[in-house]
Design an enzyme around this catalytic site. Structure first.
Site, PDB file in Angstrom:
ATOM      1  N   ASN A  10       0.868  -1.174   0.000  1.00  0.00           N
ATOM      2  CA  ASN A  10       0.000   0.000   0.000  1.00  0.00           C
ATOM      3  C   ASN A  10       0.908   1.227   0.000  1.00  0.00           C
ATOM      4  OD1 ASN A  10      -1.833   2.029   0.433  1.00  0.00           O
ATOM      5  ND2 ASN A  10      -2.290   1.477   2.556  1.00  0.00           N
ATOM      6  N   LYS A  12       0.078   4.211  -0.200  1.00  0.00           N
ATOM      7  CA  LYS A  12      -0.592   5.399   0.347  1.00  0.00           C
ATOM      8  C   LYS A  12      -0.360   6.576  -0.608  1.00  0.00           C
ATOM      9  CE  LYS A  12       0.281   3.534   4.887  1.00  0.00           C
ATOM     10  NZ  LYS A  12      -0.130   3.660   6.274  1.00  0.00           N
ATOM     11  N   HIS A  95      -9.649   1.092   4.655  1.00  0.00           N
ATOM     12  CA  HIS A  95      -8.387   1.293   5.368  1.00  0.00           C
ATOM     13  C   HIS A  95      -8.655   2.226   6.546  1.00  0.00           C
ATOM     14  CE1 HIS A  95      -4.306   2.555   6.263  1.00  0.00           C
ATOM     15  NE2 HIS A  95      -3.899   1.487   5.606  1.00  0.00           N
ATOM     16  N   GLU A  97      -7.139   4.662   7.641  1.00  0.00           N
ATOM     17  CA  GLU A  97      -6.954   6.096   7.346  1.00  0.00           C
ATOM     18  C   GLU A  97      -8.192   6.670   6.658  1.00  0.00           C
ATOM     19  OE1 GLU A  97      -3.189   5.629   5.357  1.00  0.00           O
ATOM     20  OE2 GLU A  97      -2.295   5.048   7.258  1.00  0.00           O
ATOM     21  N   GLU A 166      -5.740  -5.148  10.344  1.00  0.00           N
ATOM     22  CA  GLU A 166      -4.750  -4.093  10.559  1.00  0.00           C
ATOM     23  C   GLU A 166      -5.053  -3.366  11.866  1.00  0.00           C
ATOM     24  OE1 GLU A 166      -2.716  -2.934   6.647  1.00  0.00           O
ATOM     25  OE2 GLU A 166      -4.338  -1.526   7.007  1.00  0.00           O
ATOM     26  N   GLY A 172       2.053   2.142  10.643  1.00  0.00           N
ATOM     27  CA  GLY A 172       2.989   3.253  10.512  1.00  0.00           C
ATOM     28  C   GLY A 172       3.668   3.655  11.808  1.00  0.00           C
ATOM     29  N   SER A 210       3.023  -2.290  10.256  1.00  0.00           N
ATOM     30  CA  SER A 210       4.479  -2.307  10.463  1.00  0.00           C
ATOM     31  C   SER A 210       5.111  -3.660  10.140  1.00  0.00           C
ATOM     32  CB  SER A 210       4.835  -1.852  11.889  1.00  0.00           C
ATOM     33  OG  SER A 210       4.384  -0.523  12.095  1.00  0.00           O
TER      34      SER A 210
END
Ligand code: PEP
Length: 247
Positions: A10, A12, A95, A97, A166, A172, A210
């Site tokens: 991904n 991003k 996701h 985010e 996730e 991250g 991560s």
């Protein structure tokens, strides 16, 4: 039958024409005939570029989002059929985010998965708890609620999805779930999916948060971890290739 694992990068909101060129060429060359499926989920403006770069290789193309709508007056949205025209095989939906910064609710994520499936694109459905939810002992409740919405909206097509667990606190942050923590959640997601479809063994459940060259092997060795959704480490060919090798 053991299914092939899937390693999906991904990117991003990262990349540019020059860096994408170098990254995709290095991944495609380095992965050769990989033992697992490999995809990169790239920002929409670069789909055409990466589609051309990956031609003739085993590398597959993914998007990072998809509209719930088929077409029409939805400024800024990108439909599943548009993605399909650019050779997109996977689309990340839900996701954290997008849930966090764009207010995407469980029902919206479920509709996005449905729109992708209708166009022949495999949705990579992300679920995961925040740190506060984990500390409050709500991990199971949260991931099951997120998953239930997608199961409810997609009926018998549910065996066609990919799931990515996730944990938000691991994305991250450099803080990874231990293989045991991840396996525990994967097992309960698998059980939930099993109750919804007889074809549960088709469904890949990826871990994301991560994942890197150092921890991938231990995570991927867990019985219910069928691959990885990789953010930061997918932007460096050497790191991403090591994860692919671990799978
Ligand atoms: C992600 O964005 O899906 C992700 C897992 O990111 P990272 O690997 O950087 O934690």
């Amino acid at each position: 039958m053991t299914k092939k694992k899937l390693i999906a990068g991904n990117w991003k909101m990262n990349g540019n024409l020059a860096s994408n060129d170098a990254l995709v060429r290095a991944i495609a060359k380095g992965m050769g005939d990989a033992a697992c499926h490999v995809a990169v989920c790239v920002p929409a403006p670069y789909l055409a570029q990466v589609q051309m770069l990956r031609a003739g290789t085993q590398l597959e193309l993914g998007a990072q989002d998809v509209s719930t709508h088929e077409q029409g007056a939805y400024t800024g949205e990108i439909s599943a059929s548009m993605l399909k025209e650019f050779g997109v095989r996977y689309a990340i939906v839900g996701h954290s985010e997008r849930r966090q910064y764009h207010g995407e609710a469980d029902a919206t994520v479920a509709e996005k998965a449905k729109a992708a499936l209708a166009a022949g694109i495999t949705p990579i459905v992300c679920v995961g708890e925040t740190l506060a939810e984990r500390e409050a002992g709500k991990t199971e409740e949260v991931v099951k609620r997120q998953m239930a919405a997608v199961i409810h909206a997609n009926g018998h097509c549910i065996s066609e999805i990919v799931v990515a667990y996730e944990p938000v606190w691991a994305i991250g942050t450099g803080r990874t779930a231990t293989p045991e923590q991840a396996q525990q959640v994967h097992a309960l997601l698998r059980a939930q999916l099993k109750a919804a479809t007889a074809q549960v063994e088709r469904i890949r459940i990826l871990y994301g948060g991560s994942m890197n060259a150092g921890n991938a092997a231990a995570l991927l060795a867990q019985p219910d971890i069928d691959g990885g959704l990789v953010g930061g480490a997918s932007l460096k060919a050497v790191d991403f290739l090591q994860i692919i090798a671990a799978a």
